[in-house]
Design a protein around this motif. Structure first.
Motif, short mmCIF file in Angstrom:
data_model
loop_
_atom_site.label_atom_id
_atom_site.label_comp_id
_atom_site.label_asym_id
_atom_site.label_seq_id
_atom_site.Cartn_x
_atom_site.Cartn_y
_atom_site.Cartn_z
N SER A 1 0.82 -1.20 0.00
CA SER A 1 0.00 0.00 0.00
C SER A 1 0.86 1.26 0.00
N GLU A 2 1.88 1.27 0.84
CA GLU A 2 2.70 2.47 0.98
C GLU A 2 3.70 2.66 -0.16
N GLN A 3 4.34 1.59 -0.59
CA GLN A 3 5.42 1.71 -1.56
C GLN A 3 4.99 1.50 -3.00
N CYS A 4 3.91 0.77 -3.21
CA CYS A 4 3.49 0.45 -4.58
C CYS A 4 2.12 1.01 -4.92
N SER A 5 1.51 1.72 -3.99
CA SER A 5 0.18 2.31 -4.18
C SER A 5 -0.87 1.27 -4.55
N ILE A 6 -0.74 0.08 -4.00
CA ILE A 6 -1.74 -0.97 -4.21
C ILE A 6 -2.79 -0.82 -3.12
N LYS A 7 -4.05 -0.92 -3.51
CA LYS A 7 -5.13 -0.81 -2.53
C LYS A 7 -4.98 -1.91 -1.49
N PRO A 8 -5.23 -1.59 -0.20
CA PRO A 8 -5.03 -2.59 0.86
C PRO A 8 -5.80 -3.88 0.64
N GLN A 9 -7.03 -3.80 0.08
CA GLN A 9 -7.79 -5.03 -0.15
C GLN A 9 -7.12 -5.89 -1.21
N VAL A 10 -6.51 -5.27 -2.21
CA VAL A 10 -5.78 -6.01 -3.23
C VAL A 10 -4.53 -6.62 -2.61
N GLY A 11 -3.87 -5.85 -1.75
CA GLY A 11 -2.71 -6.38 -1.03
C GLY A 11 -3.09 -7.55 -0.14
N LEU A 12 -4.29 -7.51 0.41
CA LEU A 12 -4.80 -8.60 1.24
C LEU A 12 -4.85 -9.89 0.41
N ALA A 13 -5.38 -9.79 -0.81
CA ALA A 13 -5.49 -10.96 -1.68
C ALA A 13 -4.12 -11.45 -2.15
N HIS A 14 -3.28 -10.53 -2.60
CA HIS A 14 -1.94 -10.91 -3.05
C HIS A 14 -1.15 -11.50 -1.89
N GLY A 15 -1.30 -10.92 -0.71
CA GLY A 15 -0.55 -11.37 0.46
C GLY A 15 -0.90 -12.79 0.87
N VAL A 16 -2.20 -13.11 0.93
CA VAL A 16 -2.58 -14.47 1.32
C VAL A 16 -2.12 -15.47 0.27
#
Length: 156
Positions: free
Chosen positions: A85-100
């Motif tokens: 979210s902070e470094q790549c401007s990815i929405k947190p919900q998208v980061g949630l999916a990519h992260g899991v």
């Protein structure tokens, strides 16, 4: 002396073991995950409460399906969401999916097809878990963007 999931390590000899105190800790519960996610995401995301709730809900659901999240898994997941979210401007919900997908589901799909998790083949439970995370995203546009993290789709 080593956790059951750590492979390639040798036990300490009895002479050396006697010099240490062994402490057994119970597996983390949902309250532990809630405190950890809240602390790790506090002040970094606008949707921190919603993201924390989804992670805690997923941990509860996972424990019912024999998917054990460790505190290390949740820490890595939260760090990924925050950094994306902070470094790549990815929405947190998208980061949630990519992260899991990165910390948990990709590894499950590498298991042999005969592996059973919660009575299901590992690939099936991985798909169920993926759908659970995707369904937790309320905004349809963000959900579609998060679906792009599904690398299990067949290429045609």
């Amino acid at each position: 002396m080593n956790p059951g999931g750590d492979f390639g390590k040798k036990e300490l000899s009895p002479a050396l073991q006697n010099r240490f105190t062994e402490i057994w800790c119970p597996p983390p519960e949902s309250e532990d995950f809630e405190r950890l996610t809240t602390d790790l995401l506090r002040g970094h995301l606008t949707e921190e409460r919603m993201i924390a709730d989804v992670i805690v809900d997923f941990a509860k659901w996972g424990s019912e399906h024999n998917i054990r999240l460790s505190l290390r898994d949740v820490t890595a997941w939260c760090s990924f969401i925050r950094n994306a979210s902070e470094q790549c401007s990815i929405k947190p919900q998208v980061g949630l999916a990519h992260g899991v997908r990165l910390i948990l589901l990709d590894g499950m799909e590498l298991m042999s097809g005969n592996s059973l998790i919660g009575g299901f083949p590992s690939s099936d439970i991985s798909k169920l878990a993926w759908e659970r995370i995707i369904d937790s995203i309320a905004d349809p546009d963000v959900r579609a963007q998060a679906r792009e993290a599904d690398f299990t789709k067949q290429l045609t």
